[in-house]
Scaffold this motif. Structure first.
Motif, PDB file in Angstrom:
ATOM      1  N   HIS A  25      37.109  36.508  34.597  1.00 22.04           N
ATOM      2  CA  HIS A  25      38.447  36.718  35.136  1.00 22.04           C
ATOM      3  C   HIS A  25      38.419  37.720  36.264  1.00 22.04           C
ATOM      4  CE1 HIS A  25      37.741  39.895  32.346  1.00 22.04           C
ATOM      5  NE2 HIS A  25      38.821  40.530  32.702  1.00 22.04           N
ATOM      6  N   ASP A  26      37.585  38.723  36.123  1.00 19.11           N
ATOM      7  CA  ASP A  26      37.527  39.748  37.161  1.00 19.11           C
ATOM      8  C   ASP A  26      37.174  39.125  38.500  1.00 19.11           C
ATOM      9  OD1 ASP A  26      38.075  41.676  35.356  1.00 19.11           O
ATOM     10  OD2 ASP A  26      36.007  42.336  35.120  1.00 19.11           O
ATOM     11  N   HIS A 188      41.509  45.362  30.152  1.00 15.90           N
ATOM     12  CA  HIS A 188      42.338  45.788  31.280  1.00 15.90           C
ATOM     13  C   HIS A 188      43.773  46.075  30.854  1.00 15.90           C
ATOM     14  CE1 HIS A 188      39.659  45.485  34.761  1.00 15.90           C
ATOM     15  NE2 HIS A 188      39.063  44.495  34.107  1.00 15.90           N
ATOM     16  N   ASP A 195      37.785  47.896  37.590  1.00 16.13           N
ATOM     17  CA  ASP A 195      36.758  47.151  38.304  1.00 16.13           C
ATOM     18  C   ASP A 195      36.601  47.773  39.679  1.00 16.13           C
ATOM     19  OD1 ASP A 195      36.573  45.337  36.206  1.00 16.13           O
ATOM     20  OD2 ASP A 195      38.122  44.051  37.067  1.00 16.13           O
ATOM     21  N   GLU A 245      28.557  43.160  33.554  1.00 13.03           N
ATOM     22  CA  GLU A 245      29.526  43.295  34.649  1.00 13.03           C
ATOM     23  C   GLU A 245      29.334  44.674  35.261  1.00 13.03           C
ATOM     24  OE1 GLU A 245      33.570  42.487  33.560  1.00 13.03           O
ATOM     25  OE2 GLU A 245      33.155  40.413  33.005  1.00 13.03           O
ATOM     26  N   TRP A 247      30.456  46.011  37.714  1.00 10.34           N
ATOM     27  CA  TRP A 247      31.657  46.562  38.359  1.00 10.34           C
ATOM     28  C   TRP A 247      32.678  47.093  37.358  1.00 10.34           C
ATOM     29  CZ3 TRP A 247      30.133  41.439  38.265  1.00 10.34           C
ATOM     30  CH2 TRP A 247      30.857  40.607  37.405  1.00 10.34           C
ATOM     31  N   HIS A 248      32.566  46.738  36.097  1.00 10.57           N
ATOM     32  CA  HIS A 248      33.619  47.035  35.115  1.00 10.57           C
ATOM     33  C   HIS A 248      33.281  48.314  34.342  1.00 10.57           C
ATOM     34  CE1 HIS A 248      36.712  45.630  32.013  1.00 10.57           C
ATOM     35  NE2 HIS A 248      36.074  46.600  31.364  1.00 10.57           N
TER      36      HIS A 248
HETATM   37 ZN   LIG Z   1      37.024  44.204  34.509  1.00  2.45          ZN
END
Ligand SMILES: [Zn+2]
Length: 281
Positions: A25-26, A188, A195, A245, A247-248
């Motif tokens: 989803h990100d 989130h 992110d 991930e 970035w998360h």
């Molecule tokens: Zn995320």
């Protein structure tokens, strides 16, 4: 407490005929946001657009809040889910407003429609409780010559629900379940997850190659000082339920990070002895 055995999910994500996996989803949200921005700006960015689009992205996967796609194999029992000792003292891991709340496919938010008090940092909404540390992190990065940005912060239950409902109407329940997160199951929604993106490699926005950027290196070295945990690390998919991930990042605070380092664990599930994995509860 002994974790419940992992049941085969009736909603196991489907593998496309070509074997490709869907995007998180990100990635999809950010790509769409960026694409929309380019269109609004009237950018003649054909080349850039091409770079930003994934070869595997399809209309059916291009939903905001499309959730992690990735359980391509049968759900596995999550290792590290049996607590060796009593839970460590500290804030609740089940209260949605707690800084230590654990949200994964086995543990939705409680209440399901929880919404935090919000603040805006770097143009994005996040939980007000993390605004100070997040601003300090961005300031430190900038002072050290690293151009970090926030791609995504808080996402509401209602946004996730409308996306999920329309996906069900369009694709049918089983397919929709593999494409979009159930509302109430996204970290989130706590407002504690961020992110990050950067300017050094725009094509790596919310892609695995973000992990090779200077911004990612800086985060790995420095984000912990501001209380942020790399939430979906390499090799932990059976535990967290998500592919890596880079970035998360999830704010948990420096105290918990220090305790996790002492124990040599990298995931919240392992530290607290909480079940996780790729199958929904
Ligand atoms: Zn995320």
């Amino acid at each position: 407490m002994t974790p419940a055995p992992v049941r085969p999910s009736p909603f196991a994500p489907q593998v496309r005929p070509d074997g490709s996996r869907r995007f998180s989803h990100d990635a999809v949200v950010a790509r769409r946001t960026l694409l929309a921005g380019l269109v609004v700006a009237g950018a003649s960015g054909g080349v850039l657009l091409t770079q930003l689009r994934s070869p595997h992205e399809t209309a059916s996967a291009a939903d905001p809040a499309v959730h992690d796609p990735v359980a391509l194999t049968a759900p596995e029992p999550a290792p590290g889910t049996a607590p060796a000792t009593a839970p460590p003292p500290g804030p609740s891991t089940t209260d949605a407003a707690s800084p230590w709340v654990v949200v994964n496919k086995q543990h939705p938010l409680n209440p399901l429609e929880y919404a935090p008090e919000l603040a805006v940092v770097g143009g994005k909404e996040v939980a007000a409780s993390i605004a100070g540390d997040l601003r300090a992190l961005l300031d430190a990065a900038r002072a050290e010559g690293v151009s970090l940005s926030i791609t995504s912060g808080y996402r509401s239950f209602s946004r996730q629900r409308s996306v999920h409902d329309s996906s069900v109407a369009r694709n049918g329940l089983e397919s929709a379940e593999s494409l979009s997160a159930r509302p109430g199951y996204s970290e989130h929604q706590t407002g504690l997850a961020v992110d990050f993106g950067g300017s050094s490699a725009p094509g790596c926005l919310l892609e695995n190659c973000f992990g090779q950027t200077p911004e990612s290196a800086w985060l790995r070295a420095r984000a912990g000082a501001f209380g942020f945990l790399l939430r979906y690390p390499e090799g932990a998919t059976p535990v967290t339920g998500y592919e890596p991930e880079p970035w998360h990042w999830r704010w948990v605070g420096t105290d918990l990070l220090a305790r996790m380092a002492e124990r040599g664990v990298t995931t919240l599930e392992e530290f607290f002895g909480i079940s996780g994995g790729t199958a929904y509860a």
